[in-house]
Design an enzyme around this catalytic site. Structure first.
Site, PDB file in Angstrom:
ATOM      1  N   GLY A  13       0.840  -1.411  -0.076  1.00  0.00           N
ATOM      2  CA  GLY A  13       0.075   0.063   0.001  1.00  0.00           C
ATOM      3  C   GLY A  13       0.768   1.343  -0.013  1.00  0.00           C
ATOM      4  O   GLY A  13       0.477   2.156   0.613  1.00  0.00           O
ATOM      5  N   ASN A  15       1.175   3.249  -2.482  1.00  0.00           N
ATOM      6  CA  ASN A  15       0.508   4.269  -3.254  1.00  0.00           C
ATOM      7  C   ASN A  15      -0.591   4.793  -2.294  1.00  0.00           C
ATOM      8  O   ASN A  15      -1.013   5.960  -2.387  1.00  0.00           O
ATOM      9  CB  ASN A  15      -0.041   3.649  -4.490  1.00  0.00           C
ATOM     10  N   ARG A  92      -6.241  -8.054  -8.610  1.00  0.00           N
ATOM     11  CA  ARG A  92      -7.340  -8.670  -9.239  1.00  0.00           C
ATOM     12  C   ARG A  92      -7.846  -7.922 -10.238  1.00  0.00           C
ATOM     13  O   ARG A  92      -7.966  -6.575 -10.115  1.00  0.00           O
ATOM     14  CB  ARG A  92      -8.336  -9.046  -7.969  1.00  0.00           C
ATOM     15  N   ASN A 108      -6.719   3.272 -11.960  1.00  0.00           N
ATOM     16  CA  ASN A 108      -5.543   2.441 -11.542  1.00  0.00           C
ATOM     17  C   ASN A 108      -4.211   2.800 -11.995  1.00  0.00           C
ATOM     18  O   ASN A 108      -4.127   3.594 -12.750  1.00  0.00           O
ATOM     19  CB  ASN A 108      -5.745   0.946 -12.409  1.00  0.00           C
ATOM     20  N   HIS A 110      -0.397   1.771 -13.152  1.00  0.00           N
ATOM     21  CA  HIS A 110       0.400   0.252 -13.560  1.00  0.00           C
ATOM     22  C   HIS A 110       1.898   0.857 -13.736  1.00  0.00           C
ATOM     23  O   HIS A 110       2.068   1.891 -14.333  1.00  0.00           O
ATOM     24  CB  HIS A 110      -0.030   0.010 -14.721  1.00  0.00           C
ATOM     25  N   GLU A 143     -12.685  -3.222 -19.067  1.00  0.00           N
ATOM     26  CA  GLU A 143     -12.737  -4.342 -18.458  1.00  0.00           C
ATOM     27  C   GLU A 143     -11.518  -5.463 -18.830  1.00  0.00           C
ATOM     28  O   GLU A 143     -11.397  -6.491 -18.385  1.00  0.00           O
ATOM     29  CB  GLU A 143     -14.016  -5.523 -18.820  1.00  0.00           C
ATOM     30  N   VAL A 145      -7.328  -5.955 -18.874  1.00  0.00           N
ATOM     31  CA  VAL A 145      -6.181  -5.760 -17.893  1.00  0.00           C
ATOM     32  C   VAL A 145      -5.456  -4.410 -18.393  1.00  0.00           C
ATOM     33  O   VAL A 145      -4.668  -4.506 -19.571  1.00  0.00           O
ATOM     34  CB  VAL A 145      -5.277  -7.066 -17.875  1.00  0.00           C
ATOM     35  N   ASP A 146      -5.244  -3.455 -17.507  1.00  0.00           N
ATOM     36  CA  ASP A 146      -4.264  -2.517 -17.821  1.00  0.00           C
ATOM     37  C   ASP A 146      -4.557  -1.728 -19.043  1.00  0.00           C
ATOM     38  O   ASP A 146      -3.594  -1.524 -19.904  1.00  0.00           O
ATOM     39  CB  ASP A 146      -2.971  -2.893 -17.683  1.00  0.00           C
TER      40      ASP A 146
END
Lengths: 226, 226
Positions: A13, A15, A92, A108, A110, A143, A145-146
């Site tokens: 955690g 971030n 996830r 998000n 990355h 939906e 990934v990344d």
């Protein structure tokens, strides 16, 4: 007006801590209403507790499928009054149930210059590939990934043969700067998504225009005459 | 000592021009012994003529397969005394015949931050994807498209909704700087390939080490407090 957000984590955690730090110095206009970890006992939960933030462990192992897991996450977030969700090292894939509950309000971070190196262990992927510029990306979640529309990116030099950890640390230092910035733009309602393009509307401080762009980054550095 | 090189082109040859310009000001220690275009009548051929450089059009359409095309290219390059080959907007995959003839001495420039956006129309791909950092890469050529070990990369900001042409121009300006630099490192025999890692050995001017890295590049720019 502050934006009530929820933070989803799976690990240390750091971030999350970057968000808390910027909140506490008064530059990030959000309140963290809930921290949810899908992994029990991680350091991020301790960070939340240290700052009096409500947190809950919701192990995906206790739910039969993604949809039912996402439903309980949404319920906890809603009960906490959350209006936007940020994934801070949440390992996830989030499903349509969560995205539909917070449309256009799930972010998000990355640790790669997407679309390079999506998925797990991005820093290791970059080091193994031998890129000379690595970096990180904050994007809206969709939906895949990344994959969603990109809000902000940052590039750092990568040395040949460098350990993935050393590169990862350099990337992480930048994550801690661009992630709170992107969340603040969300809190100020300055992010406008047009297809895959994300426009950051001007705020009190003017953003760069075509005639006022930051310089390039070249690595290895150019030598005299080039 | 200058390195005799061949330059393969398919179009306007602006990267060829960048090499010529650096040669003529005396910072790039190569001689261009041959320019080969697989497309007739392109501007790059005119540029070669303007500077008294031998050039030849070898249309791939006149050869039954890649191997036979590569063989004639190798023959022309060898006859011209070439010891290294640079692809400057050469829009064909080179095959094992050419790579075997100049092992570890074939360079390519690609207008993207590889491994993002390999293949054709990289600038358009980047603009459509909505990246906030775009760029270019010089790499050693292997048998996969835009894939070999990376020598140097440069990143530039990309504006949301920007025309691919405008972004392409900004990338091209950087191509014209990093391509001659990479070729000069090759000419000075300072490039050491270890698997996928390319080490640029120190020359007269010291390169950056871990304690002396250039700054990061963030786009959009961070606002006060971040």
């Amino acid at each position: 007006m502050t934006l009530p957000i929820g933070v989803l984590i799976s690990g240390s955690g750091s971030n999350l801590q970057a968000l808390i730090d910027r909140m506490e110095v008064g530059v990030l206009d959000v309140t963290i209403q809930a921290v949810i970890s899908n992994v029990p006992g991680v350091k991020g939960l301790e960070r939340a507790a240290n700052h009096g933030i409500f947190s809950q462990t919701l192990s995906h192992r206790n739910y039969p499928d993604r949809a039912s897991y996402d439903r309980i996450v949404v319920r906890v977030l809603r009960d906490a009054g959350v209006q936007a969700v940020v994934l801070a090292g949440f390992m996830r894939l989030v499903g349509p149930e969560l995205l539909a509950a917070f449309p256009g309000r799930v972010l998000n971070i990355h640790p790669a210059l997407l679309p390079s190196f999506p998925g797990l262990h991005a820093q290791e992927q970059a080091a193994a590939y031998g890129v000379r510029l690595a970096g990180c990306t904050v994007h809206f979640v969709d939906e895949e990934v990344d994959h969603g529309p990109i809000i902000i990116q940052a590039a750092v030099p990568a040395l040949p043969g460098e350990e993935a950890d050393a590169l990862g640390d350099r990337i992480l230092a930048l994550e801690h700067r661009i992630f709170p910035q992107a969340v603040q733009w969300l809190a100020e309602d300055r992010l406008e998504v047009q297809g895959r393009q994300v426009v950051v509307r001007p705020g009190e401080r003017l953003l760069a225009t075509r005639n006022d762009l930051p310089p390039c980054l070249v690595f290895p550095p150019l030598e005299e005459g080039f």
